[in-house]
Design an enzyme around this catalytic site. Structure first.
Site, short mmCIF file in Angstrom:
data_model
loop_
_atom_site.label_atom_id
_atom_site.label_comp_id
_atom_site.label_asym_id
_atom_site.label_seq_id
_atom_site.Cartn_x
_atom_site.Cartn_y
_atom_site.Cartn_z
N PRO A 194 0.82 -1.21 0.00
CA PRO A 194 0.00 0.00 0.00
C PRO A 194 0.86 1.27 0.00
CG PRO A 194 -0.62 -1.49 1.80
CD PRO A 194 0.62 -2.04 1.20
N ASP A 220 51.37 10.46 -14.88
CA ASP A 220 52.12 11.71 -15.03
C ASP A 220 52.14 12.48 -13.74
OD1 ASP A 220 49.63 12.99 -15.15
OD2 ASP A 220 49.55 12.64 -17.32
N LYS A 250 58.39 12.10 -17.45
CA LYS A 250 59.84 12.02 -17.62
C LYS A 250 60.23 11.91 -19.09
CE LYS A 250 61.18 11.54 -13.19
NZ LYS A 250 60.58 10.47 -12.40
N GLY A 257 45.60 12.76 -13.80
CA GLY A 257 45.12 13.56 -12.68
C GLY A 257 43.71 14.06 -12.93
N GLY A 258 42.89 14.09 -11.89
CA GLY A 258 41.53 14.62 -12.02
C GLY A 258 40.69 13.75 -12.93
N MET A 298 45.39 25.97 -14.54
CA MET A 298 46.66 26.31 -15.20
C MET A 298 46.78 27.82 -15.38
SD MET A 298 46.87 23.26 -18.04
CE MET A 298 45.19 23.39 -18.64
N1 SAH Z 1 42.44 16.67 -15.62
C1 SAH Z 1 42.77 17.51 -14.49
C2 SAH Z 1 43.27 18.86 -14.88
C3 SAH Z 1 44.55 18.80 -15.68
S1 SAH Z 1 45.16 20.41 -16.08
C4 SAH Z 1 41.53 17.60 -13.59
O1 SAH Z 1 40.43 17.24 -14.01
O2 SAH Z 1 41.68 18.02 -12.43
C5 SAH Z 1 46.26 20.69 -14.74
C6 SAH Z 1 45.72 21.76 -13.83
O3 SAH Z 1 44.74 21.23 -12.97
C7 SAH Z 1 46.74 22.33 -12.87
O4 SAH Z 1 47.55 23.30 -13.49
C8 SAH Z 1 45.85 22.95 -11.84
O5 SAH Z 1 45.28 24.15 -12.31
C9 SAH Z 1 44.75 21.94 -11.74
N2 SAH Z 1 44.96 20.97 -10.66
C10 SAH Z 1 45.14 19.66 -10.77
N3 SAH Z 1 45.23 19.09 -9.56
C11 SAH Z 1 45.07 20.08 -8.66
C12 SAH Z 1 45.03 20.14 -7.24
N4 SAH Z 1 45.16 19.04 -6.49
N5 SAH Z 1 44.84 21.34 -6.66
C13 SAH Z 1 44.68 22.44 -7.40
N6 SAH Z 1 44.71 22.45 -8.73
C14 SAH Z 1 44.89 21.29 -9.36
#
Ligand code: SAH
Length: 421
Positions: free
Chosen positions: A44, A214, A236, A267-268, A351
């Site tokens: 229900p 990287d 590198k 990264g990110g 950046m």
């Molecule tokens: N693909 C990544 C960004 C790559 S460009 C992402 O999505 O986060 C690289 C830039 O990301 C750096 O110059 C800086 O501006 C930012 N960046 C990446 N890691 C960071 C962090 N831990 N703290 C602050 N800025 C960061």
């Protein structure tokens, strides 16, 4: 009590009846839907989460109490009601029809038990605790911990077992089926805190033969790789940026064509100023299968780590992420800074430290007020995180004075300071 007989039910398209619409049903239904079951929910009332499944058309709901006829055509029944008499009526009706019945209220009266489950890619581990759900869960948690560090035979896909990296391999099953020798995953590693990689990214990392990293990849993630994994540090590579990218593409393709499972860790998020698209295209051109695993991007995470929400109710209804690697007057720049200056919301600049003075001048010259709050977050989410609060007019000088360095994000907008006490 005799031992249960374990089975993996293949429920795709088969009717499963769930009786009850409370928390137990809310917890059980997602796995049934994931298995492709044709779920009929009889209750229900519904929790909001179950109602969302109904609204999305993922299951059928009968808004009333159970009637034995609900079981017509069913293969399995889950009772998720508190009232033992109501549950007994369901399991009696199920037994009459030879349908297995899971009972949330009374394990002893049930004809089937749901195990504690953990999933790891294609592997499902189901644990029954001999009638003790806590024991089942603690064994499941122990197995999950083992799986999450890749420390088990078969951690890698079949083709990868034992064969030397770079050597010829026979084809094996890649994720998703087809026989392919090698493959590439572009994986977002997150902004810096090693715990901010996704679960899928982490699993693929534990399965990799070759890992290409990287500069921005959290080092601690690499600490836990198996010793036999080939680690390639792309930062590198001793050429200029465009040659280096060609070289990275070549490494990804060559290793994959040689049969390796290559994880390209970035990264990110791989597609946020990460050149992930170029790597994907290079692999595709060479016929190498690629998967992309998104990551937590620093453009959102670094501000968050410094207490800045990129949006906030009644403060900012937008956030714009822009690269500041070229100065605003560069003919090669694809950014319309004069248009960005007219926005009211949040501007996140990646950046951007090197060109910060020119960028802030351009924004102010085109109308963004010099007093707009601004912040810079260096190495967000890591142990080395540093940040400062300033204004659009002063932030470039403040960064120099404070000695902030890349990687850093610059945040411009009224969100800076909204959460500051
Ligand atoms: N693909 C990544 C960004 C790559 S460009 C992402 O999505 O986060 C690289 C830039 O990301 C750096 O110059 C800086 O501006 C930012 N960046 C990446 N890691 C960071 C962090 N831990 N703290 C602050 N800025 C960061």
């Amino acid at each position: 009590m005799s031992n249960p007989y374990p089975l993996g039910l293949r429920l795709a398209g088969l009717r499963v009846v769930v009786v009850g619409g409370g928390t137990v049903a809310t917890r059980r239904v997602p796995a049934l839907l994931d298995a492709g079951a044709d779920v009929l929910l009889v209750s229900p009332e519904l929790t909001p989460a179950l109602r969302a499944h109904v609204d999305a058309g993922r299951l059928r709901w009968e808004p009333r109490r159970f009637a034995p006829g609900d079981l017509d055509g069913a293969w399995l029944v889950q009772t998720a009601v508190d009232d033992p008499a109501a549950a007994a009526a369901v399991s009696d009706a199920a037994a009459e029809r030879r349908i297995f019945c899971v009972r949330a209220d009374d394990r002893a009266a049930a004809t089937a038990w749901t195990p504690a489950v953990t999933r790891h890619g294609p592997v499902t581990v189901a644990v029954l605790g001999g009638g003790d759900p806590r024991r089942a869960m603690s064994v499941r948690d122990a197995v999950r911990a083992l799986l999450s560090v890749g420390q088990y035979p078969g951690a890698r896909p079949p083709a990868a077992q034992g064969a030397p990296v770079g050597g010829p391999r026979r084809s094996g099953a890649a994720e998703g089926g087809g026989p392919t020798a090698g493959r590439v995953a572009l994986v977002g590693a997150g902004p810096g805190d090693p715990e901010l990689i996704t679960m899928k990214g982490w699993r693929l990392l534990t399965e990799a033969d070759v890992v290409v990293t990287d500069r921005l990849v959290p080092g601690l993630l690499l600490d836990e790789l198996r010793p036999d994994v080939e680690l390639v540090d792309a930062s590198k590579i001793p050429y200029g940026p465009s040659r280096a990218q060609e070289e990275i593409n070549r490494i990804l393709v060559d290793r994959a064509l040689a049969g390796a499972f290559v994880v390209r860790l970035k990264g990110g998020d791989p597609y946020v100023f990460g050149r992930g698209g170029e790597e994907l295209l290079a692999c595709a051109a060479a016929g190498v299968p690629v998967t992309v695993v998104p990551g937590v991007t620093s453009s959102v995470a670094a501000p968050a780590a410094a207490g800045i929400p990129v949006t906030h109710r009644a403060v900012a209804h937008e956030f714009t992420v822009v690269s500041g690697h070229l100065p605003p007057d560069s003919p090669a720049s694809l950014v319309r800074w004069e248009a960005l200056a007219g926005l009211r919301g949040t501007l996140v600049i990646l950046m951007g430290l090197k060109n910060l003075a020119a960028i802030t001048e351009a924004l102010i010259a085109h109308g963004r007020p010099a007093g707009t709050p601004a912040a810079v977050v260096q190495e967000g989410t890591t142990g080395g995180q540093r940040s400062l609060r300033s204004t659009l007019g002063a932030v470039a000088a403040d960064v120099l004075a404070a000695g902030l360095r890349p990687p850093a994000v610059v945040v411009v907008g009224d969100v800076v300071g909204t959460l500051d006490g």
